[in-house]
Design an enzyme around this catalytic site. Structure first.
Site, short mmCIF file in Angstrom:
data_model
loop_
_atom_site.label_atom_id
_atom_site.label_comp_id
_atom_site.label_asym_id
_atom_site.label_seq_id
_atom_site.Cartn_x
_atom_site.Cartn_y
_atom_site.Cartn_z
N LYS A 122 0.85 -1.21 0.00
CA LYS A 122 0.00 0.00 0.00
C LYS A 122 0.88 1.25 0.00
O LYS A 122 0.59 2.22 -0.70
CB LYS A 122 -0.95 0.00 1.19
CG LYS A 122 -2.12 -0.95 0.95
CD LYS A 122 -3.12 -0.97 2.08
CE LYS A 122 -4.23 -1.97 1.79
NZ LYS A 122 -4.74 -2.64 2.97
N LYS A 201 -4.83 -10.64 -11.74
CA LYS A 201 -5.67 -11.04 -10.61
C LYS A 201 -6.87 -10.10 -10.50
O LYS A 201 -6.70 -8.88 -10.56
CB LYS A 201 -4.83 -10.97 -9.32
CG LYS A 201 -5.61 -11.28 -8.09
CD LYS A 201 -4.85 -10.94 -6.81
CE LYS A 201 -5.80 -11.10 -5.65
NZ LYS A 201 -5.84 -10.22 -4.60
N LYS A 204 -10.45 -5.13 -6.85
CA LYS A 204 -11.06 -3.78 -6.91
C LYS A 204 -10.02 -2.75 -7.30
O LYS A 204 -10.29 -1.85 -8.06
CB LYS A 204 -11.59 -3.39 -5.52
CG LYS A 204 -12.90 -4.01 -5.17
CD LYS A 204 -13.35 -3.57 -3.79
CE LYS A 204 -12.47 -4.06 -2.67
NZ LYS A 204 -12.81 -5.33 -2.10
#
Ligand code: ADP
Ligand code: TRP
Length: 333
Positions: A122, A201, A204
């Site tokens: 992240k 993959k 979202k």
């Protein structure tokens, strides 16, 4: 003092998992996580929750958070979660987990958290990290340990968090010389990685998802957008390299799968035909869940009641754990 987990936990295996309410659920979520949650309902004592505290690390719009939580509740119930078999609740209805997060944060090493892939990913994607994002794995460990869970069905990306949970459980037990927390095991589903419409993959964050509850024109549009190679219509095709076939395999019977594979290999079939077959199968596979979801939308009081009842069962368990944990650390006699 001695505290034995075995005398307090139920003899049935305790299964727990959480799902973040961070957007519409997609086929990757279903085949990677939700399906096994539902299948496991008959095999143990299940606790499933909507991880709304976790969602706060990335979602800071209260209206969207409220809507997403309701959507996940509707989705799970429509997909077959049976509140008679599993306790289903909102994470934040059991505030004891935040207290346990504090306890665990005093024994978790900084180095352990600094090694977390999901945190590092992240940050690499440009998110300015909050302390909450950094300590996310401790909250997750508290979720698991508050119910002294044995088995945690998750996707591949959560395995490291499970290892960290085991580490924290072991440190707590050995620091305070108790046997309070069982070391939980992870359980992976067979569908390792579901591909998205672009072949990466499904996620979202990549904008390549097929939503479980999409239907009609929007569903058709997304299915027709699945990326395929440029093999001409008349040429034989390799099903093993095709995203359409990979998705079809998830929803078709073994015989249907073989039949489509033979059509690929024979040549003379375009990818458009395979996409139409996939669309039909998807409509069929989720038809019951879609109908059930429409009923539930008109029955939100029932949905709320399910969550409240789930929370009261879960909370009683977490309170018992915290009572023992407070005594173990010396906050209580
Ligand atoms: P997303 O990548 O869309 O943000 P999450 O990280 O919220 O999805 O994943 C929720 C659960 O669904 C996790 O257990 C995860 O492993 C599983 N999952 C998500 N995407 C996939 C996928 N493409 N294939 C298999 N499992 C997946
Ligand atoms: N971190 C998990 C995810 O993003 C969600 C989650 C929160 C969870 N607490 C949990 C999963 C406890 C299993 C057990 O998918």
């Amino acid at each position: 003092m001695s505290t034995s987990a075995s005398t307090l936990t139920s003899p049935r295996k305790r299964i727990l998992s959480g799902v973040q309410p961070s957007g519409k659920l997609h086929l990757g979520n279903y085949f990677g996580a939700i399906r096994q949650h539902i299948d496991l309902q008959d095999t143990g004592e299940c606790f499933y929750f909507i991880a709304d505290y976790h969602a706060m690390t990335t979602l800071q719009d209260p209206q969207v958070l409220r809507e997403n939580v309701q959507d996940v509740a509707l989705d799970y119930l429509a997909l077959g979660l049976d509140p008679q078999k599993a306790s289903f609740f909102r994470q934040s209805d059991v505030p004891e987990v935040t207290e346990l997060t504090w306890f665990l944060s005093t024994i978790a090493g900084m180095g352990l958290l600094e090694r977390a892939h999901s945190y590092k990913d992240k940050v690499a994607r440009g998110i300015t990290p909050s302390v909450g994002l950094f300590t996310y794995p401790i909250l997750m460990a508290a979720d698991i340990l508050a119910y002294r869970s044995h088995l945690v069905p998750v996707g591949q990306d959560q395995i490291q968090h499970l290892e960290m949970t085991r580490d924290m459980a072991g440190s707590f037990n050995s620091t305070y010389k108790v046997d309070l927390f069982p070391l939980p095991e992870a359980r992976l589903d067979v569908a390792a990685v579901v591909p998205g419409v672009d072949g990466k993959k499904m996620s979202k964050s990549y904008g390549n998802t097929i939503d479980i509850f999409a239907e009609g024109k929007p569903l058709k549009k997304v299915i027709m957008s699945i990326v395929t190679d440029s093999t001409p219509l008349e040429a034989p095709k390799n099903p093993a390299n095709c995203n359409v076939f990979a998705l079809y395999s998830l929803v078709a019977s073994p015989a249907e799968k073989e039949e489509l594979a033979a059509k690929y290999q024979a040549g003379g079939m375009g990818y458009g035909t395979a996409k139409t077959l996939l669309l039909e199968k998807l409509e069929y596979f989720f038809a019951q869940a879609r109908a059930r979801r429409k009923e539930l939308v008109n029955n939100l009081d029932y949905v709320e009641k399910v969550l409240q009842q789930g929370a009261s069962k879960a909370r009683a368990e977490a309170q018992q754990t915290m009572d023992l944990a407070r005594r173990a650390v010396g906050l209580r006699r």
